[in-house]
Design an enzyme around this catalytic site. Structure first.
Site, PDB file in Angstrom:
ATOM      1  N   ASP A 245      49.354  28.032  31.269  1.00 15.46           N
ATOM      2  CA  ASP A 245      48.393  27.157  31.941  1.00 15.46           C
ATOM      3  C   ASP A 245      48.780  26.923  33.404  1.00 15.46           C
ATOM      4  OD1 ASP A 245      47.547  27.056  29.335  1.00 15.46           O
ATOM      5  OD2 ASP A 245      48.429  25.087  28.944  1.00 15.46           O
TER       6      ASP A 245
ATOM      7  N   SER B 126      44.273  20.022  31.131  1.00 18.62           N
ATOM      8  CA  SER B 126      44.315  18.895  32.065  1.00 18.62           C
ATOM      9  C   SER B 126      45.761  18.583  32.460  1.00 18.62           C
ATOM     10  CB  SER B 126      43.664  17.658  31.437  1.00 18.62           C
ATOM     11  OG  SER B 126      44.277  17.363  30.196  1.00 18.62           O
ATOM     12  N   SER B 127      46.717  18.780  31.549  1.00 18.40           N
ATOM     13  CA  SER B 127      48.115  18.467  31.893  1.00 18.40           C
ATOM     14  C   SER B 127      48.643  19.411  32.962  1.00 18.40           C
ATOM     15  CB  SER B 127      49.045  18.597  30.688  1.00 18.40           C
ATOM     16  OG  SER B 127      48.486  18.040  29.571  1.00 18.40           O
TER      17      SER B 127
ATOM     18  N   GLY C  37      41.671  20.765  25.569  1.00 14.36           N
ATOM     19  CA  GLY C  37      42.188  22.137  25.521  1.00 14.36           C
ATOM     20  C   GLY C  37      41.874  22.908  26.795  1.00 14.36           C
ATOM     21  N   LEU C  38      41.575  22.213  27.883  1.00 12.15           N
ATOM     22  CA  LEU C  38      41.251  22.887  29.149  1.00 12.15           C
ATOM     23  C   LEU C  38      42.382  22.716  30.158  1.00 12.15           C
ATOM     24  CD1 LEU C  38      37.478  21.869  29.428  1.00 12.15           C
ATOM     25  CD2 LEU C  38      38.479  23.956  28.455  1.00 12.15           C
TER      26      LEU C  38
END
Ligand code: GLA
Length: 371
Positions: A161, A113-114, A110-111
């Protein structure tokens, strides 16, 4: 120039979850762990993609960058290849490239990365082919990365994001208004206030690519609520509109989105006044809303939040999409390790796998260097 290396950070979202795709507000900040991509141009039309996180090297051709071509790609390759696809859709003239990817971010925590992966690829390749990379252009780059993720990798995410990974400033959060995707840095002087954000990864990876995923279901519920009110997005509703929704589930989802928008505004007021106790209370009420009205929490996320607050955090909440992944807790620096230990003890007592922790502060957005 023949090669460029870009570094794009992960993020935590201080507040404002499940608001981006609903046309609302969110307030994420970048964290120090990042993904780096080195892009080298080749003299032919070949593509080679290697990541330190996966054993195989993927090889293909520029001609494989189509929505049909992606079917033959391993899941992880769809993110970097999706960026190349979206760049070509946007009119970039790409040569064949070699991409070498190295991530410090845990996958599925949930940080983001994608998004870090997409943004590092976009920035490295954009540098290689001389695209403008000033803040206005980075805004467009974020949209290109969002397209890669939603249309090529198949994860119906909302765009927060990528924007924060590309546009974040140290010691600032980034207010993003998804009515028009405008951004404004908001000073977040945690360090001066003697505070840190403790991230706890519950270890249950959240999954965004899947029509059956909780994330996709919530998104569909919000779309149905907006349609029932005749609005393009539910974030544009007024609180009075809620009673016009006959479906209780739709009403609860919409209530979360509207109340979360208000909490983003309240957080900015409290941060600006240096009222950190109030910030903590707002974070906790965000979690209550995500757990109740939005039904996006898990027992492990709830346990991490409750234990953090009992052990001295000013407030805590799940961060990002939920359904697994991480929580954040706003903690006086000297309490961080005690809060961490309390969470570990509570997880052990509940028979849950040991979580992992990370102490973070608002960090810089993506950067690039050439060789
Ligand atoms: C994930 C998505 C974002 C956003 C959050 C929830 O992180 O990638 O676009 O929707 O969930 O706020």
């Amino acid at each position: 120039m023949t090669s460029a290396t870009a570094r794009a950070p992960g993020r935590v979202n201080l507040i404002g979850d499940h608001t981006d795709y609903n046309g609302g507000l969110c307030l994420p900040f970048a964290i120090a762990p990042a993904t780096s991509t080195t892009a080298r141009s080749r003299g032919d039309d070949r593509l080679r993609i290697r990541s330190t996180a996966f054993p195989e090297v993927w090889s293909g051709h520029l001609a494989d960058l189509t929505l049909e071509g992606r079917e033959a790609m391993p899941d992880w390759v769809r993110y970097p290849a999706g960026v190349l696809w979206a760049a070509r859709e946007d009119g970039w003239l790409l040569p064949g490239v070699d991409l070498v990817i190295d991530s410090e971010l845990p996958l599925g925590a949930g940080l983001s990365s994608s998004a870090a992966l997409e943004c590092s690829v976009a920035l490295a390749v954009g540098t290689l082919v001389d695209r403008p990379l000033d803040p206005g252009s980075r805004h467009r780059l974020a949209e290109l990365c969002r397209r890669a993720e939603t249309e090529f990798a198949g994860a119906p995410t909302g765009g927060m994001d990528q924007l924060v990974s590309l546009l974040a400033k140290p010691d600032h959060a980034l207010l993003i208004d998804f009515t028009d995707t405008s951004v404004r840095p908001v000073p977040l002087a945690l360090r001066e206030a003697g505070l840190v954000v403790l991230v706890t990864d519950t270890g249950s990876a959240h999954q965004l690519v899947d029509a059956e995923s909780g994330y996709a279901q919530r998104r569909a519920e919000c779309e149905r609520a907006a349609a029932a009110l005749g609005l393009p997005r539910i974030g544009l509703a007024w609180p009075d509109d809620l009673s016009r929704l006959d479906d209780d589930v739709q009403q609860a989802r919409a209530r979360h989105v509207l109340s979360e928008n208000a909490r983003v505004e309240d957080t900015i007021t409290a941060v600006t006044a240096g009222d950190w106790e109030a910030v903590g209370r707002i974070l906790l009420s965000s979690h209550v809303s995500l757990r109740g009205d939005f039904a996006a929490s898990t027992p492990a996320l709830d346990l991490a939040v409750e234990t953090a607050v009992e052990a001295g955090a000013l407030g805590a909440r799940l961060t990002g999409g939920g359904f697994g992944g991480s929580t954040i807790a706003l903690v006086p620096e000297e309490r961080a390790s005690a809060v961490q230990t309390a969470i570990d003890t509570a997880f052990a007592a509940a028979g849950d796998p040991a979580p992992t922790h990370l102490v973070v502060l608002p960090s810089a957005g993506a950067s690039v260097r050439t060789t």
